[in-house]
Design a protein around this motif. Structure first.
Motif, short mmCIF file in Angstrom:
data_model
loop_
_atom_site.label_atom_id
_atom_site.label_comp_id
_atom_site.label_asym_id
_atom_site.label_seq_id
_atom_site.Cartn_x
_atom_site.Cartn_y
_atom_site.Cartn_z
N ILE A 144 0.84 -1.20 0.00
CA ILE A 144 0.00 0.00 0.00
C ILE A 144 0.87 1.25 0.00
N SER A 145 0.55 2.18 -0.90
CA SER A 145 1.36 3.39 -1.04
C SER A 145 0.60 4.68 -0.74
N THR A 146 -0.73 4.61 -0.61
CA THR A 146 -1.50 5.80 -0.23
C THR A 146 -0.97 6.31 1.11
N ARG A 147 -0.62 7.58 1.18
CA ARG A 147 0.09 8.09 2.35
C ARG A 147 -0.78 9.05 3.16
N ALA A 148 -0.56 9.00 4.47
CA ALA A 148 -1.17 9.94 5.40
C ALA A 148 -0.03 10.62 6.18
N VAL A 149 0.10 11.93 6.00
CA VAL A 149 1.18 12.68 6.63
C VAL A 149 0.59 13.57 7.72
N ARG A 150 1.12 13.45 8.93
CA ARG A 150 0.61 14.21 10.07
C ARG A 150 0.94 15.69 9.91
N GLU A 151 -0.05 16.52 10.17
CA GLU A 151 0.12 17.97 10.15
C GLU A 151 -0.72 18.56 11.27
N GLY A 152 -0.11 18.72 12.42
CA GLY A 152 -0.84 19.20 13.59
C GLY A 152 -1.85 18.17 14.05
N ASP A 153 -3.10 18.58 14.16
CA ASP A 153 -4.17 17.67 14.57
C ASP A 153 -4.88 17.04 13.38
N ASP A 154 -4.28 17.16 12.20
CA ASP A 154 -4.84 16.58 10.99
C ASP A 154 -3.83 15.66 10.32
N TYR A 155 -4.34 14.91 9.34
CA TYR A 155 -3.48 14.15 8.44
C TYR A 155 -3.85 14.54 7.01
N LEU A 156 -2.87 14.61 6.14
CA LEU A 156 -3.12 14.84 4.72
C LEU A 156 -2.95 13.51 3.99
N ILE A 157 -4.03 13.04 3.35
CA ILE A 157 -4.03 11.74 2.67
C ILE A 157 -3.95 11.95 1.17
N THR A 158 -3.00 11.26 0.55
CA THR A 158 -2.81 11.35 -0.90
C THR A 158 -2.60 9.95 -1.45
N GLY A 159 -3.33 9.62 -2.53
CA GLY A 159 -3.18 8.31 -3.15
C GLY A 159 -4.41 7.94 -3.94
N ALA A 160 -4.47 6.69 -4.36
CA ALA A 160 -5.60 6.20 -5.16
C ALA A 160 -5.93 4.77 -4.76
N LYS A 161 -7.21 4.44 -4.84
CA LYS A 161 -7.70 3.09 -4.56
C LYS A 161 -8.57 2.65 -5.74
N THR A 162 -8.69 1.34 -5.90
CA THR A 162 -9.52 0.83 -6.99
C THR A 162 -10.25 -0.43 -6.55
N PHE A 163 -11.27 -0.82 -7.35
CA PHE A 163 -12.13 -1.97 -7.06
C PHE A 163 -12.84 -1.82 -5.71
N ILE A 164 -13.29 -0.61 -5.38
CA ILE A 164 -13.88 -0.36 -4.07
C ILE A 164 -15.39 -0.54 -4.15
N SER A 165 -15.88 -1.61 -3.54
CA SER A 165 -17.32 -1.91 -3.52
C SER A 165 -18.05 -0.90 -2.63
N ASN A 166 -19.27 -0.53 -3.05
CA ASN A 166 -20.04 0.57 -2.44
C ASN A 166 -19.35 1.92 -2.67
N GLY A 167 -18.45 1.97 -3.64
CA GLY A 167 -17.64 3.17 -3.82
C GLY A 167 -18.41 4.41 -4.19
N GLN A 168 -19.50 4.28 -4.95
CA GLN A 168 -20.29 5.45 -5.32
C GLN A 168 -21.26 5.84 -4.20
N ASN A 169 -21.85 4.85 -3.57
CA ASN A 169 -22.86 5.13 -2.54
C ASN A 169 -22.26 5.52 -1.19
N ALA A 170 -21.00 5.19 -0.95
CA ALA A 170 -20.44 5.30 0.40
C ALA A 170 -20.36 6.74 0.89
N ASP A 171 -20.76 6.91 2.16
CA ASP A 171 -20.58 8.18 2.86
C ASP A 171 -19.33 8.16 3.73
N LEU A 172 -18.99 6.97 4.23
CA LEU A 172 -17.83 6.78 5.10
C LEU A 172 -16.94 5.70 4.48
N VAL A 173 -15.68 6.04 4.23
CA VAL A 173 -14.76 5.08 3.63
C VAL A 173 -13.59 4.87 4.58
#
Length: 385
Positions: A144-173
């Motif tokens: 897995i290469s999608t990265r989450a970099v800590r920045e204070g009380d947040d994280y910055l997430i950058t990357g891509a995922k595929t073949f994600i079921s419920n991907g269009q309908n999802a509110d929480l991933v």
């Protein structure tokens, strides 16, 4: 005739609930399924109506709007009845919420996170998905290469995922990210919510089967996710993912053997009615022998899967046994669908016949949730090899 002996894995309450699931399918799924297959996505109302009927997130505590039932067998019944009815797309959509993603929200969340998310997931007003697979990474979580970099009380997430079921309908991933280079302690899970800036959905993927199940590409471009959306501690993602995989694989095995039972039953009706050379095609020796073999194999698979359900309900199912169930039952489902299609002759190749859909929907079962090859690797390692 199929064995009709009562199954000891379920008691009277489970069988009463089974009636509820069957009624739900008749009322809410059967009239809409063909349209969902054409649209390549189920209606959001499938989730809210399932929530109204008590078919979602059985373990949600009462204070968060659930039944507080710590008994996975109720979820297994949902998987069984959707599989047996042949509604794989709708069944997978609900199974993802109950069996695959639900445990992360039930087991890894703080009280505040439970209060934020569990009521909506249980009512069906919120739809969930999990994002592990990447364009260049399949079964190997360490890739897995999608990265989450800590920045204070947040994280910055950058990357891509595929073949994600419920991907269009999802509110929480639930997104698996890399927070360090450590192979096993470098992954961390976050909940990315609909509408977060930088979170984009790609196309709804055009699949061989499961046409009514939305399967998507997801893109994350410096998505700012608050610390409050992290699941558990940083670096624990690998262990969190591995811990839930046996239940996910058992869910797929339960669905697989039930789908095999369903297509076999419908084929029995067909070979009794369809005639060739002046007699029902089921009375030819080849048909009798083939159906005898398939019924025997499905009955044996059912006994094994029921045993796995019993073990899991007691907290005793291990990874190797779940892998055996997933491997054997998914391969059996594909084989049964193939041979039943053959018994239908040319009609089996027509999309309006349910056996045609059973055939294409079965093909993914040996791939997602861990391929057959990965299942054999898990089993082999358990043997000390």
């Amino acid at each position: 005739m199929p064995d009709t002996t009562p199954r000891s894995v379920y008691d009277e309450d489970h069988e009463i609930f089974r009636g509820t699931v069957k009624a739900f399918i008749d009322k809410e799924v059967t009239p809409n399924d063909a349209r969902w297959e054409r649209d390549h996505i189920v209606d959001r109302e499938l989730f809210t109506r399932a929530g109204d009927s008590g078919l979602l997130m059985f373990g949600t505590p009462e204070q968060y709007g659930g039944a507080g039932i710590d008994d996975w067998r109720f979820s297994a019944i949902v998987d069984e009845e959707f599989g047996r009815a042949g509604y794989a797309s709708a069944g997978l959509s609900l199974a993802l919420q109950n069996d695959v993603v639900g445990p992360y929200f039930l087991d890894l969340t703080t009280d505040k996170q439970k209060q934020r998310w569990l009521p909506g997931l249980t009512s069906g007003e919120l739809v969930s998905a999990i994002a592990m697979t990447e364009p260049g990474t399949g079964s190997d979580l360490s890739g897995i290469s999608t990265r989450a970099v800590r920045e204070g009380d947040d994280y910055l997430i950058t990357g891509a995922k595929t073949f994600i079921s419920n991907g269009q309908n999802a509110d929480l991933v639930v997104v698996a990210t890399r927070t360090s280079e450590d192979k096993h302690r470098g992954l961390t899970l976050f909940v990315v919510e609909r509408g977060m800036p930088g979170f984009e959905r790609g196309r709804n993927l055009d699949k061989l089967g499961l046409h009514g199940q939305d399967t998507s590409e997801l893109h994350f471009e410096s998505v700012r996710v608050p610390l409050a959306n992290r699941l558990g501690d940083e670096g624990q993602g690998f262990f969190q993912l591995v811990r839930n995989l046996p239940q996910e694989r058992l869910s797929l095995a339960v669905t697989a053997v039930s789908a095999a039972e369903g297509v076999l039953a419908r084929t029995m009706d067909y070979v009794r009615d369809r005639k060739a050379f002046g007699q029902p095609i089921g009375t030819f020796q080849n048909s009798r022998f083939l159906l005898a073999e398939l019924h025997t194999e499905v009955d044996i698979a059912r006994v094994f899967v029921d045993n796995c359900v019993s073990l899991h309900s007691r907290g005793e199912l291990n990874a190797a046994r779940a892998a055996k169930a997933k491997y054997w039952c998914s391969e059996l489902q594909m084989r049964v669908a193939d041979r039943c299609l053959q018994l239908h002759g040319g009609y089996g190749y027509m999309r309006e016949y349910p056996v045609s859909r059973a055939f294409v929907d079965a093909r993914i079962q040996t791939i997602y949730g861990g391929t057959t090859e990965i299942m054999k690797e898990i089993i082999g390692r358990d043997l000390g090899l």
